[in-house]
Design an enzyme around this catalytic site. Sequence first.
Site, PDB file in Angstrom:
ATOM      1  CG  ASN A   7      -1.829   1.207   1.262  1.00  0.00           C
ATOM      2  OD1 ASN A   7      -1.947   2.120   0.719  1.00  0.00           O
ATOM      3  ND2 ASN A   7      -2.532   1.175   2.361  1.00  0.00           N
ATOM      4  CE  LYS A  14      -0.394   2.650   6.302  1.00  0.00           C
ATOM      5  NZ  LYS A  14      -1.714   2.958   6.357  1.00  0.00           N
ATOM      6  NE  ARG A  92      -6.163   1.531  -0.217  1.00  0.00           N
ATOM      7  CZ  ARG A  92      -6.120   2.931   0.508  1.00  0.00           C
ATOM      8  NH1 ARG A  92      -4.955   3.245   1.304  1.00  0.00           N
ATOM      9  NH2 ARG A  92      -7.244   3.554   0.636  1.00  0.00           N
ATOM     10  CG  HIS A 181     -12.825   3.732   3.099  1.00  0.00           C
ATOM     11  ND1 HIS A 181     -13.763   4.842   3.453  1.00  0.00           N
ATOM     12  CD2 HIS A 181     -11.761   3.910   3.292  1.00  0.00           C
ATOM     13  CE1 HIS A 181     -12.850   5.453   4.206  1.00  0.00           C
ATOM     14  NE2 HIS A 181     -11.533   5.106   3.980  1.00  0.00           N
ATOM     15  CG  ASN A 212      -8.147  10.280  10.453  1.00  0.00           C
ATOM     16  OD1 ASN A 212      -8.525  11.105  10.981  1.00  0.00           O
ATOM     17  ND2 ASN A 212      -6.962  10.904   9.572  1.00  0.00           N
ATOM     18  NE  ARG A 242     -10.450  12.908   4.100  1.00  0.00           N
ATOM     19  CZ  ARG A 242     -10.174  11.617   3.826  1.00  0.00           C
ATOM     20  NH1 ARG A 242     -11.314  10.877   3.214  1.00  0.00           N
ATOM     21  NH2 ARG A 242      -9.309  10.945   4.145  1.00  0.00           N
ATOM     22  CG  PHE A 286     -13.693   9.499  17.224  1.00  0.00           C
ATOM     23  CD1 PHE A 286     -13.003  10.201  15.962  1.00  0.00           C
ATOM     24  CD2 PHE A 286     -15.090   9.546  17.173  1.00  0.00           C
ATOM     25  CE1 PHE A 286     -13.722  10.600  14.961  1.00  0.00           C
ATOM     26  CE2 PHE A 286     -15.561  10.150  16.256  1.00  0.00           C
ATOM     27  CZ  PHE A 286     -15.255  10.642  15.091  1.00  0.00           C
ATOM     28  CG  ASN A 337     -10.438   0.191  18.345  1.00  0.00           C
ATOM     29  OD1 ASN A 337     -10.103  -0.843  18.768  1.00  0.00           O
ATOM     30  ND2 ASN A 337      -9.702   0.737  17.266  1.00  0.00           N
ATOM     31  CD  GLU A 386      -8.839  -0.734   3.997  1.00  0.00           C
ATOM     32  OE1 GLU A 386      -8.425  -0.597   5.259  1.00  0.00           O
ATOM     33  OE2 GLU A 386      -9.268   0.013   3.105  1.00  0.00           O
TER      34      GLU A 386
HETATM   35  P1  ADP Z   1      -7.459   5.552   8.779  1.00  0.00           P
HETATM   36  O1  ADP Z   1      -6.871   4.160   8.069  1.00  0.00           O
HETATM   37  O2  ADP Z   1      -8.705   6.531   7.946  1.00  0.00           O
HETATM   38  O3  ADP Z   1      -6.237   6.410   8.836  1.00  0.00           O
HETATM   39  P2  ADP Z   1      -8.257   4.399  10.966  1.00  0.00           P
HETATM   40  O4  ADP Z   1      -9.062   3.154  10.691  1.00  0.00           O
HETATM   41  O5  ADP Z   1      -6.808   3.671  11.387  1.00  0.00           O
HETATM   42  O6  ADP Z   1      -8.047   5.340  10.067  1.00  0.00           O
HETATM   43  O7  ADP Z   1      -8.705   4.874  12.417  1.00  0.00           O
HETATM   44  C1  ADP Z   1      -7.928   5.848  12.879  1.00  0.00           C
HETATM   45  C2  ADP Z   1      -9.273   6.557  14.004  1.00  0.00           C
HETATM   46  O8  ADP Z   1      -9.405   5.658  14.907  1.00  0.00           O
HETATM   47  C3  ADP Z   1      -8.146   7.468  14.912  1.00  0.00           C
HETATM   48  O9  ADP Z   1      -7.916   8.872  14.592  1.00  0.00           O
HETATM   49  C4  ADP Z   1      -8.893   7.458  16.021  1.00  0.00           C
HETATM   50  O10 ADP Z   1      -9.938   8.430  16.169  1.00  0.00           O
HETATM   51  C5  ADP Z   1      -9.860   6.175  16.250  1.00  0.00           C
HETATM   52  N1  ADP Z   1      -9.540   5.242  17.086  1.00  0.00           N
HETATM   53  C6  ADP Z   1      -8.470   4.326  17.314  1.00  0.00           C
HETATM   54  N2  ADP Z   1      -8.267   3.748  18.341  1.00  0.00           N
HETATM   55  C7  ADP Z   1      -9.288   4.131  19.275  1.00  0.00           C
HETATM   56  C8  ADP Z   1      -9.915   3.912  20.564  1.00  0.00           C
HETATM   57  N3  ADP Z   1      -9.464   3.023  21.427  1.00  0.00           N
HETATM   58  N4  ADP Z   1     -11.240   4.431  20.856  1.00  0.00           N
HETATM   59  C9  ADP Z   1     -11.339   5.534  20.151  1.00  0.00           C
HETATM   60  N5  ADP Z   1     -11.232   5.788  18.856  1.00  0.00           N
HETATM   61  C10 ADP Z   1     -10.085   5.027  18.398  1.00  0.00           C
END
Ligand code: ADP
Length: 399
Positions: A7, A14, A92, A181, A212, A242, A286, A337, A386
């Site tokens: 990726n 990655k 990817r 996605h 995110n 966003r 979050f 999470n 993924e």
């Molecule tokens: P992306 O792949 O779009 O960068 P991810 O799917 O990895 O995003 O999600 C990242 C986001 O998940 C973090 O910015 C955070 O807001 C949230 N996150 C990760 N772990 C936790 C947790 N334990 N509790 C709440 N939110 C979480």
Amino acid sequence: MKILVINCGSSSLKFQVIDAETEELLAKGLCERIGIDGSITYENVKDGKDKVTTTPAIPNHKVGIQLVLDALTDKENGVLESLDEIGAIGHRVVHGGESFSAPAVINNEVIKAIEDCADLAPLHNPANLTGIRACQAVMPNTPMVAVFDTAFHQTMPPKAYLYAIPKEYYEKYKIRRYGFHGTSHDYVSSEAAKFLGKNREDLKIIVAHLGNGASISAVKFGKCIDTSMGLTPLEGLAMGTRSGDIDPAIVEFIANKEDITVHKVLEILQKKSGVLGLSDELSSDFRDLGKAKEEGNEDAAVALDTFAYRVAKYIGSYAAAMDGVDVICFTAGVGENDKDCRAQICSYLDYLGCDFDPIANNTRGKIAMISRDDSKVKALVVPTNEELAIARQTYELVK
Ligand code: ADP
């Protein structure tokens, strides 16, 4: 067969090595700061060894790939005896435009088609191509497959993918909803069906990929019929940074008031908006927002409320689009999470017959049902993967 999954971003790469037959993750890692200075993190998962981070110079992606291959075949820490063990490489690729509704074995024609879509994903597709070219240079005889983020959404009907703007813009420039996605929406909806012991072809599923970047899709009888991201990943849900959906007139309004360009406004909508913007720049994460809300921060509370409300509204609209819903899946960083966020979203879903179970919701890291057993509409947490999905699709095409 072992599959190397890549990726590739503009300055990062990655990777994972997955045994396609057993689906075991053998190794994973990340090259970062490519073209700046360089760092590579590598983990031999197969033998349970610790992560190793080194900081060699990585002037370009070709050097990055070579370092990845060196790490994989390292005498002490490698997981491969020789590179011949890698049967195929799965890449990817973010945007496949209308050309790809399925993964494709990479050849010159496919590379040309990915280049032609670069207009639609100027940050991502050129970086993905850099990764493909670097692998071609270092492993010219290994088959490679491109797996597109947009492909799963290509089954959407015109009423879902067309914008209500003059038709000539679709005809001339292919301006339409593509969605992103897709690999995750596809994987999560099929894992959910498997978990319930049902065929995906018999179910109406809504997948909320809340990371995110966040998007939601309606998967009716195994096919995507609608999704929230559009021409670009800016549309739809409120996200980490966003804005998601806004009145398009806001763009010119801010540009005039602040005396800035449209380009600058779009940058604000991409990078300074979402829950970050709503929380007055407190955080896009979050975890931070949840903590701040507990401490009484009003902006954080409003940001989290707005996020959950928007997800709930989309779930309602997709239930309407599918004439019902059987399963609602939560996935990605927030979806997997953040139990408070899930609880907040599910608090809007009684009318649908989704009987949320707050105790079952206390779960993390594995597939689980978070509605009561006899709930008409099932709510599930389904961890996305993924890379595994890319490995599966790559294996299917080359085996
Ligand atoms: P992306 O792949 O779009 O960068 P991810 O799917 O990895 O995003 O999600 C990242 C986001 O998940 C973090 O910015 C955070 O807001 C949230 N996150 C990760 N772990 C936790 C947790 N334990 N509790 C709440 N939110 C979480």
